[in-house]
Design a protein around this motif. Sequence first.
Motif, PDB file in Angstrom:
ATOM      1  N   ALA A 106       0.840  -1.200   0.000  1.00  0.00           N
ATOM      2  CA  ALA A 106       0.000   0.000   0.000  1.00  0.00           C
ATOM      3  C   ALA A 106       0.873   1.246   0.000  1.00  0.00           C
ATOM      4  CB  ALA A 106      -0.913  -0.001   1.222  1.00  0.00           C
ATOM      5  N   CYS A 107       0.431   2.264  -0.746  1.00  0.00           N
ATOM      6  CA  CYS A 107       1.250   3.466  -0.931  1.00  0.00           C
ATOM      7  C   CYS A 107       0.642   4.643  -0.185  1.00  0.00           C
ATOM      8  CB  CYS A 107       1.363   3.785  -2.421  1.00  0.00           C
ATOM      9  SG  CYS A 107       2.416   5.203  -2.763  1.00  0.00           S
ATOM     10  N   TRP A 108       1.471   5.355   0.620  1.00  0.00           N
ATOM     11  CA  TRP A 108       1.011   6.462   1.447  1.00  0.00           C
ATOM     12  C   TRP A 108       1.662   7.792   1.064  1.00  0.00           C
ATOM     13  CZ3 TRP A 108      -2.825   6.721   5.089  1.00  0.00           C
ATOM     14  CH2 TRP A 108      -3.395   5.507   5.492  1.00  0.00           C
ATOM     15  N   ILE A 109       2.180   7.928  -0.143  1.00  0.00           N
ATOM     16  CA  ILE A 109       2.710   9.239  -0.531  1.00  0.00           C
ATOM     17  C   ILE A 109       1.567  10.242  -0.606  1.00  0.00           C
ATOM     18  CG2 ILE A 109       4.736   8.356  -1.762  1.00  0.00           C
ATOM     19  CD1 ILE A 109       3.179   8.675  -4.362  1.00  0.00           C
ATOM     20  N   GLU A 110       1.886  11.514  -0.461  1.00  0.00           N
ATOM     21  CA  GLU A 110       0.836  12.540  -0.408  1.00  0.00           C
ATOM     22  C   GLU A 110      -0.017  12.558  -1.670  1.00  0.00           C
ATOM     23  OE1 GLU A 110       2.592  15.956   2.614  1.00  0.00           O
ATOM     24  OE2 GLU A 110       2.970  16.166   0.451  1.00  0.00           O
ATOM     25  N   GLN A 111       0.565  12.297  -2.840  1.00  0.00           N
ATOM     26  CA  GLN A 111      -0.222  12.286  -4.064  1.00  0.00           C
ATOM     27  C   GLN A 111      -1.346  11.262  -4.015  1.00  0.00           C
ATOM     28  OE1 GLN A 111       3.093  12.304  -3.823  1.00  0.00           O
ATOM     29  NE2 GLN A 111       4.092  12.928  -5.750  1.00  0.00           N
ATOM     30  N   ALA A 112      -1.130  10.162  -3.261  1.00  0.00           N
ATOM     31  CA  ALA A 112      -2.120   9.085  -3.212  1.00  0.00           C
ATOM     32  C   ALA A 112      -3.020   9.176  -1.993  1.00  0.00           C
ATOM     33  CB  ALA A 112      -1.400   7.728  -3.199  1.00  0.00           C
ATOM     34  N   ALA A 113      -2.500   9.655  -0.859  1.00  0.00           N
ATOM     35  CA  ALA A 113      -3.271   9.598   0.391  1.00  0.00           C
ATOM     36  C   ALA A 113      -3.367  10.931   1.094  1.00  0.00           C
ATOM     37  CB  ALA A 113      -2.640   8.564   1.330  1.00  0.00           C
ATOM     38  N   GLY A 114      -2.987  12.014   0.438  1.00  0.00           N
ATOM     39  CA  GLY A 114      -3.088  13.322   1.061  1.00  0.00           C
ATOM     40  C   GLY A 114      -2.108  13.488   2.209  1.00  0.00           C
ATOM     41  N   THR A 115      -2.341  14.518   3.016  1.00  0.00           N
ATOM     42  CA  THR A 115      -1.498  14.742   4.189  1.00  0.00           C
ATOM     43  C   THR A 115      -1.658  13.573   5.154  1.00  0.00           C
ATOM     44  OG1 THR A 115      -1.797  17.134   3.984  1.00  0.00           O
ATOM     45  CG2 THR A 115      -1.020  16.309   6.106  1.00  0.00           C
ATOM     46  N   ASN A 116      -0.558  12.924   5.456  1.00  0.00           N
ATOM     47  CA  ASN A 116      -0.555  11.815   6.410  1.00  0.00           C
ATOM     48  C   ASN A 116       0.853  11.682   6.954  1.00  0.00           C
ATOM     49  OD1 ASN A 116       0.876   9.210   5.116  1.00  0.00           O
ATOM     50  ND2 ASN A 116      -0.150  10.373   3.480  1.00  0.00           N
ATOM     51  N   ALA A 117       1.031  10.958   8.040  1.00  0.00           N
ATOM     52  CA  ALA A 117       2.323  10.917   8.716  1.00  0.00           C
ATOM     53  C   ALA A 117       3.421  10.382   7.801  1.00  0.00           C
ATOM     54  CB  ALA A 117       2.214  10.084   9.992  1.00  0.00           C
ATOM     55  N   ILE A 118       3.172   9.253   7.119  1.00  0.00           N
ATOM     56  CA  ILE A 118       4.199   8.642   6.268  1.00  0.00           C
ATOM     57  C   ILE A 118       4.550   9.562   5.108  1.00  0.00           C
ATOM     58  CG2 ILE A 118       4.683   6.754   4.663  1.00  0.00           C
ATOM     59  CD1 ILE A 118       3.112   4.900   6.492  1.00  0.00           C
ATOM     60  N   GLY A 119       3.534   9.972   4.343  1.00  0.00           N
ATOM     61  CA  GLY A 119       3.778  10.776   3.145  1.00  0.00           C
ATOM     62  C   GLY A 119       4.383  12.127   3.458  1.00  0.00           C
ATOM     63  N   THR A 120       3.950  12.776   4.532  1.00  0.00           N
ATOM     64  CA  THR A 120       4.450  14.110   4.861  1.00  0.00           C
ATOM     65  C   THR A 120       5.849  14.038   5.459  1.00  0.00           C
ATOM     66  OG1 THR A 120       2.159  14.814   5.232  1.00  0.00           O
ATOM     67  CG2 THR A 120       3.896  16.234   6.104  1.00  0.00           C
ATOM     68  N   ALA A 121       6.139  12.971   6.216  1.00  0.00           N
ATOM     69  CA  ALA A 121       7.508  12.781   6.715  1.00  0.00           C
ATOM     70  C   ALA A 121       8.472  12.568   5.563  1.00  0.00           C
ATOM     71  CB  ALA A 121       7.557  11.587   7.669  1.00  0.00           C
ATOM     72  N   LEU A 122       8.041  11.840   4.537  1.00  0.00           N
ATOM     73  CA  LEU A 122       8.888  11.635   3.356  1.00  0.00           C
ATOM     74  C   LEU A 122       9.074  12.942   2.590  1.00  0.00           C
ATOM     75  CD1 LEU A 122       7.578   8.207   1.978  1.00  0.00           C
ATOM     76  CD2 LEU A 122       9.841   8.680   2.915  1.00  0.00           C
ATOM     77  N   ALA A 123       7.995  13.698   2.427  1.00  0.00           N
ATOM     78  CA  ALA A 123       8.080  14.946   1.658  1.00  0.00           C
ATOM     79  C   ALA A 123       9.013  15.944   2.327  1.00  0.00           C
ATOM     80  CB  ALA A 123       6.687  15.547   1.493  1.00  0.00           C
ATOM     81  N   GLY A 124       8.969  16.023   3.648  1.00  0.00           N
ATOM     82  CA  GLY A 124       9.804  16.987   4.359  1.00  0.00           C
ATOM     83  C   GLY A 124      11.102  16.420   4.877  1.00  0.00           C
TER      84      GLY A 124
END
Length: 613
Positions: A106-124
């Motif tokens: 399952a993918c949790w990047i912001e493009q797929a799941a919006g603001t979330n802990a996994i995706g936002t930690a990766l982005a920043g």
Amino acid sequence: MATPGISIAHDTMIKDSWARCREFGLDHRSLPAFGQLPPQQVCQLLERHRVLSLTAHQQVLPFYENILSNANCLILLADNQGQVLNSWGTQRFVEPTQGLGFVAGACWIEQAAGTNAIGTALAGEQAVHIEHDEHFLKANRFMTGSAAPIFDASRRLVGVLDLSSDSFLPPSYTLGMVKMISQTIENRLILDQFQNTHFQLTFNTGLDNLDSQWAGLLIFDESGHILCANRRADSLLGTSLLQASIDELFRTTLAEVLDQSNGQPFALQASRDNRFYGQLKRPKAPVLPLASLPRSGQPVAGALPMAVGFGDAKIEKAFEQAQRLLEKNVPLLILGETGAGKEVFVKALHQASTRAKQPLIAVNCAAIPSELVEAELFGYEKGAFTGAHHKGSIGLIRKAHKATLFLDEIGDMPLAVQARLLRVLQERCVQPLGSSEQHPVDIRLISATHCSLRDQVHRGLFRQDLYYRVSGLNLELPPLRERTDLPALVRSLWNQHREPRQTAGFDSHVMALFERHPWPGNLRQLSNVIQVALALADGELIGTAHLPEDFFADLEVCNHSGVTVKTADSPAVSGSYGNLNELLQACGGNISQLAKHLGVSRNTVYKRLRAQV
């Protein structure tokens, strides 16, 4: 207003993330697009990140069982693309419609799941806590989550650790927990790569927290250069540590640090006046440093293990080429004089390969009696021949299945065995002696020899067709006398063999002789000479009197070959030495002074004096 317990920068992170989500075309009513990978791709994903997953499991499980098992929470490990690799805990709080987001792949990047802990930690690329209503998508607001990125020994972002729950655990608690566990994983990734091969310095502000995951961790080589550091070390010392050295970071010398007892705490003062306690751990193995682990199965160009060399251009080029071709399953043939380090080179190659977790099966073709080579290599069925083990043997080639097979001194392999080996390499199957069954094998092949296989082919001692099977790439290791990194090799071997109290080093006369020595025994001889010298010097400065007799015999051969050998402040030392009695009188009858003047041992002086009588 920032969430209590979270830094002021938190609000800015959330606003920036929501802005990105709008740019991605998401709105609050969008549903997460977790994606569903086919089972085969999930298996490939997990295999690609096997080391990270295994390391994380070993570090996460104790925390979960001892601290979090009673909490209604779930810990997720994701890769640097936001894809879930592993999970620990309970999914009882997960909304039924969101269950697909918590399975492998399952993918949790912001493009797929919006603001979330996994995706936002990766982005920043920094730790973050996301409260219920801070999720951009309403579908994710049933939970809170804290996540922290994970960096490997090369400071590459390789994954993220997330702790999600529907409970109202304090944000500072969950955020601190994932930071602590992710730091533990990072430390383990560093230690697994370096602790057997390099010096390890842990330091912290107090004696009672030296073993904490929050301690600073430095990995350095025998010359004091920092090769790797955890992020906590950066924070404690207030600077980036890459390219730095022990002497630059602390108000102490490298020799003083290396003189500390293994594992015993000692006071340490940073160059910026901060005071710490340190703990030195020495390498567990006599090999200095292994190459960085390859990323995504690709070799790292220029990552030369110091076990192999310290900057010699020929060896650097050979190692880089060998790494690349070994990963492409091209057979390698390593050429070089006896003692030139062929086996060390091969071991370093294997450790730097994607098969490092599997064994390196080394076979010395010259050491196995010719009558037993076939049985040892190809295996045999029980009762296949007189003296065979009653259970039979699978053979060394089958032991190398999914691993690396190293055939040392392959030029000494009997012709009959060469024919069978050729068939194995062609068909990738092994038929044991006394059996009709074929066993498939997946091996990477490295061979080595001190002789010219081309000459062996011309003389009818080596099969031409086998030669072209084993020599996909020929690499010749230079002899020690031609290497440009001799001083660094001497220091490395000295540090490897010395006792902690032996810090005096070498007399300049000795180093001058080392530079001019022909070294017919190559690295093996150099290692032996240094071990003998350390034993004889017993803590004193190593001088010419501490060198073994055959060291000077090789120098005499070199002199008779027309090479002049000089020490730092002595006349040329010729094979005849001139009139030693006159020289001895000039030295006041002091044998030791004359030996030092000539750059030879006292025993050699005594021998020459007796010969002139």
